[in-house]
Design a protein around this motif. Structure first.
Motif, PDB file in Angstrom:
ATOM      1  N   ASP A   1       0.722  -1.132   0.076  1.00 52.53           N
ATOM      2  CA  ASP A   1      -0.193   0.104   0.077  1.00 52.53           C
ATOM      3  C   ASP A   1       0.788   1.508   0.015  1.00 52.53           C
ATOM      4  N   GLY A   2       2.122   1.198  -0.199  1.00 55.13           N
ATOM      5  CA  GLY A   2       2.971   2.229  -0.282  1.00 55.13           C
ATOM      6  C   GLY A   2       3.647   3.060   0.858  1.00 55.13           C
ATOM      7  N   HIS A   3       3.513   2.001   2.097  1.00 52.26           N
ATOM      8  CA  HIS A   3       4.008   2.777   3.489  1.00 52.26           C
ATOM      9  C   HIS A   3       5.491   2.193   3.495  1.00 52.26           C
ATOM     10  N   PRO A   4       6.130   2.949   4.072  1.00 51.57           N
ATOM     11  CA  PRO A   4       7.754   2.337   4.344  1.00 51.57           C
ATOM     12  C   PRO A   4       7.704   1.382   5.671  1.00 51.57           C
ATOM     13  N   GLN A   5       8.374   0.606   5.567  1.00 49.65           N
ATOM     14  CA  GLN A   5       8.642  -0.402   6.812  1.00 49.65           C
ATOM     15  C   GLN A   5      10.019  -0.665   7.019  1.00 49.65           C
TER      16      GLN A   5
ATOM     17  N   THR B   1      23.863   8.837  12.353  1.00 50.22           N
ATOM     18  CA  THR B   1      23.794  10.095  12.861  1.00 50.22           C
ATOM     19  C   THR B   1      22.513  10.827  13.326  1.00 50.22           C
ATOM     20  N   PRO B   2      22.646  11.866  14.163  1.00 50.02           N
ATOM     21  CA  PRO B   2      21.367  12.274  14.313  1.00 50.02           C
ATOM     22  C   PRO B   2      20.507  12.913  13.349  1.00 50.02           C
ATOM     23  N   LEU B   3      21.165  13.256  12.101  1.00 51.04           N
ATOM     24  CA  LEU B   3      20.808  13.749  10.974  1.00 51.04           C
ATOM     25  C   LEU B   3      20.047  12.684  10.130  1.00 51.04           C
ATOM     26  N   ALA B   4      20.801  11.512  10.305  1.00 51.72           N
ATOM     27  CA  ALA B   4      20.353  10.320   9.384  1.00 51.72           C
ATOM     28  C   ALA B   4      19.020   9.614  10.054  1.00 51.72           C
ATOM     29  N   ARG B   5      19.105   9.942  11.455  1.00 51.75           N
ATOM     30  CA  ARG B   5      17.886   9.300  12.209  1.00 51.75           C
ATOM     31  C   ARG B   5      16.866  10.152  12.022  1.00 51.75           C
ATOM     32  N   CYS B   6      16.866  11.471  11.873  1.00 50.18           N
ATOM     33  CA  CYS B   6      15.785  12.401  11.801  1.00 50.18           C
ATOM     34  C   CYS B   6      15.308  11.994  10.467  1.00 50.18           C
ATOM     35  N   LEU B   7      16.018  11.941   9.452  1.00 49.26           N
ATOM     36  CA  LEU B   7      15.591  11.917   7.883  1.00 49.26           C
ATOM     37  C   LEU B   7      14.684  10.722   7.961  1.00 49.26           C
ATOM     38  N   ALA B   8      15.453   9.382   8.490  1.00 45.31           N
ATOM     39  CA  ALA B   8      14.509   8.248   8.591  1.00 45.31           C
ATOM     40  C   ALA B   8      13.166   8.417   9.281  1.00 45.31           C
ATOM     41  N   GLY B   9      13.213   9.020  10.282  1.00 43.35           N
ATOM     42  CA  GLY B   9      11.801   9.054  10.945  1.00 43.35           C
ATOM     43  C   GLY B   9      10.798   9.920  10.074  1.00 43.35           C
ATOM     44  N   GLN B  10      11.228  10.847   9.383  1.00 47.18           N
ATOM     45  CA  GLN B  10      10.415  11.769   8.515  1.00 47.18           C
ATOM     46  C   GLN B  10       9.874  10.701   7.297  1.00 47.18           C
ATOM     47  N   PHE B  11      10.764  10.011   6.759  1.00 42.85           N
ATOM     48  CA  PHE B  11      10.712   9.128   5.676  1.00 42.85           C
ATOM     49  C   PHE B  11       9.646   8.031   6.137  1.00 42.85           C
ATOM     50  N   SER B  12       9.689   7.473   7.239  1.00 45.23           N
ATOM     51  CA  SER B  12       8.745   6.422   7.977  1.00 45.23           C
ATOM     52  C   SER B  12       7.409   6.673   7.708  1.00 45.23           C
ATOM     53  N   GLY B  13       6.972   8.291   7.823  1.00 44.29           N
ATOM     54  CA  GLY B  13       5.729   8.639   7.715  1.00 44.29           C
ATOM     55  C   GLY B  13       5.127   9.012   6.667  1.00 44.29           C
ATOM     56  N   TRP B  14       5.872   8.862   5.437  1.00 46.38           N
ATOM     57  CA  TRP B  14       5.426   9.226   3.912  1.00 46.38           C
ATOM     58  C   TRP B  14       4.646   7.987   3.417  1.00 46.38           C
TER      59      TRP B  14
END
Length: 129
Positions: free
Chosen positions: A81-85, A93-106
């Motif tokens: 259904d297009g959701h990231p898992q 890094t904090p930057l990488a984890r931040c981006l991963a967190g945002q990516f997870s909700g798209w």
């Protein structure tokens, strides 16, 4: 002493397995890009991802100042259904984890896959400036 040694060996084994799993997922994503349906899905994926990714990266840099802008790789599985898992990053890094967190909700375009499967993606992120 034996207990400490056993725990240390267990931790090394777990870390090696996690590294192998990440590498295998990256390879699976690269293989998916090379399939007959891969290029079309990549275009649809990046049409949906490009601007939000740039905006999220800018936001994560700003919220983690002074941000460690070291390159990193993001890997994820896109569900039917297009959701990231299973979103993960290396180097975390904090930057990488931040981006991963945002990516997870798209939500992404529905990938070309068989019933019950997921579609692997990997993104190499480098920040210039």
């Amino acid at each position: 002493m034996r207990t400490v040694l056993a725990i240390a060996l267990l931790l090394v084994t777990i870390c090696a397995f996690a590294r192998d799993d990440f590498d295998q997922r990256v390879q699976a994503a690269k293989m998916a890009e090379g399939t007959a349906t891969g290029p079309a899905y990549q275009r649809a994926f990046w049409d949906k991802t490009g601007n939000p990714m740039t905006d999220a990266l800018k936001s994560c840099i700003k919220s983690n100042e002074p941000a460690d802008k070291s390159p990193f790789t993001l890997v994820a599985d896109i569900s039917a259904d297009g959701h990231p898992q299973r979103v993960d990053v290396r180097a975390p890094t904090p930057l990488a984890r931040c981006l991963a967190g945002q990516f997870s909700g798209w939500t992404f375009p529905k990938p070309p896959l068989k019933e019950g499967a997921s579609y692997p993606v990997e993104i190499d992120v480098s920040v210039t400036q």
